[in-house]
Design a protein around this motif. Sequence first.
Motif, mmCIF file in Angstrom:
data_model
loop_
_atom_site.group_PDB
_atom_site.id
_atom_site.type_symbol
_atom_site.label_atom_id
_atom_site.label_comp_id
_atom_site.label_asym_id
_atom_site.label_seq_id
_atom_site.Cartn_x
_atom_site.Cartn_y
_atom_site.Cartn_z
ATOM 1 N N GLN A 16 -12.639 8.915 -1.629
ATOM 2 C CA GLN A 16 -12.619 8.292 0.043
ATOM 3 C C GLN A 16 -11.250 6.976 0.075
ATOM 4 O O GLN A 16 -10.988 6.655 1.326
ATOM 5 C CB GLN A 16 -13.880 7.662 0.265
ATOM 6 C CG GLN A 16 -14.172 6.421 -0.121
ATOM 7 C CD GLN A 16 -14.971 6.326 -1.557
ATOM 8 O OE1 GLN A 16 -14.739 7.454 -2.242
ATOM 9 N NE2 GLN A 16 -15.526 5.420 -1.870
ATOM 10 N N LYS A 17 -10.839 6.881 -0.944
ATOM 11 C CA LYS A 17 -9.864 5.835 -1.038
ATOM 12 C C LYS A 17 -8.361 6.236 -1.140
ATOM 13 O O LYS A 17 -8.151 7.330 -1.874
ATOM 14 C CB LYS A 17 -10.084 4.863 -1.996
ATOM 15 C CG LYS A 17 -11.246 3.807 -1.867
ATOM 16 C CD LYS A 17 -11.265 2.602 -2.930
ATOM 17 C CE LYS A 17 -12.303 1.777 -2.179
ATOM 18 N NZ LYS A 17 -12.927 0.812 -3.451
ATOM 19 N N SER A 18 -7.302 5.460 -0.747
ATOM 20 C CA SER A 18 -6.002 6.087 -0.992
ATOM 21 C C SER A 18 -5.636 5.463 -2.040
ATOM 22 O O SER A 18 -6.286 4.647 -3.100
ATOM 23 C CB SER A 18 -5.066 5.299 0.170
ATOM 24 O OG SER A 18 -5.491 5.543 1.445
ATOM 25 N N SER A 62 0.760 -1.186 -0.153
ATOM 26 C CA SER A 62 -0.035 -0.042 -0.066
ATOM 27 C C SER A 62 0.895 1.228 -0.016
ATOM 28 O O SER A 62 0.538 2.188 0.920
ATOM 29 C CB SER A 62 -1.006 0.035 1.280
ATOM 30 O OG SER A 62 -0.110 -0.239 2.436
ATOM 31 N N GLU A 122 -11.752 7.258 -6.810
ATOM 32 C CA GLU A 122 -12.530 7.389 -5.513
ATOM 33 C C GLU A 122 -12.041 8.201 -4.524
ATOM 34 O O GLU A 122 -11.001 7.848 -3.980
ATOM 35 C CB GLU A 122 -13.133 6.060 -4.881
ATOM 36 C CG GLU A 122 -13.871 5.101 -5.911
ATOM 37 C CD GLU A 122 -14.252 3.607 -5.396
ATOM 38 O OE1 GLU A 122 -15.313 3.553 -4.905
ATOM 39 O OE2 GLU A 122 -13.174 2.972 -5.485
ATOM 40 N N ASN A 174 -5.174 4.486 -7.193
ATOM 41 C CA ASN A 174 -6.759 4.505 -6.847
ATOM 42 C C ASN A 174 -7.600 4.244 -8.179
ATOM 43 O O ASN A 174 -8.053 5.351 -9.061
ATOM 44 C CB ASN A 174 -6.897 6.010 -6.449
ATOM 45 C CG ASN A 174 -8.575 6.155 -5.969
ATOM 46 O OD1 ASN A 174 -9.420 5.404 -6.224
ATOM 47 N ND2 ASN A 174 -8.754 7.055 -5.339
ATOM 48 N N ASP A 188 1.425 4.718 -1.355
ATOM 49 C CA ASP A 188 0.112 5.304 -1.939
ATOM 50 C C ASP A 188 0.759 6.957 -2.054
ATOM 51 O O ASP A 188 -0.170 7.683 -2.481
ATOM 52 C CB ASP A 188 -1.052 5.279 -1.337
ATOM 53 C CG ASP A 188 -0.940 5.852 0.416
ATOM 54 O OD1 ASP A 188 0.047 6.073 0.738
ATOM 55 O OD2 ASP A 188 -2.011 5.814 0.985
#
Length: 218
Positions: free
Chosen positions: A124-126, A93, A122, A118, A95
Amino acid sequence: MKLDEVRDRVAAAAERGGRSPAEITLVAVSKGQPLSAVEAAYELGQRDFGESRAQELVSKIPHLPNDSRWHFIGPLQRNKVRLVRPSVVLLQSLDRVSLAAAWLKGPGVAPPALLQINIGREPQKSGVDPTDTQSALAEMRALGVDVQGVMAIPPYLSDGDQLRPYFRELVELRDSLAAHDCPLPIVSMGMTDDYEVAIEEGSTMIRVGRAIFGERTR
């Protein structure tokens, strides 16, 4: 414990995709599972395990033999790097560039990482926006991080077949990056509800929890 059933499904999906099952790494996501369940999976031959909480990761590691391979698969705060970095074979992860810099701090060589993208864009996502992947990867590698592939968590859709465009895009992004002299052998995509589709579309690594262990206990 349905580990054997998942393995059979992995093999069938790989064959449908024209590949050998040996090309797919199954990471058993043990987040929220009791230690007894993780030990049972180990006894059945499972060696790769995934955790997304730093404290839970380090609490489980001492209880399994040294040939277990631990992956960190969740959002990682820079102040938790000191816990995770010595404990894993792969950070899935990665990111952001600031995390890449933190990942390099500490004794010895930092474990390799995957660039988290991503793919569904989105908020709200990392993850790195798909349009920024080449520049982010270049910065991370310039710092000295061994980035070995890409990872993504697509939008939630009830029908796994609807996720094919996202999986295909991730593979295409990997191929595009590799074309710029950036070999990236690992494509980590696919979870309990969609891992078969992900394998058919080119995944080399899947992250499966519920289908193996059942619902989390905590």
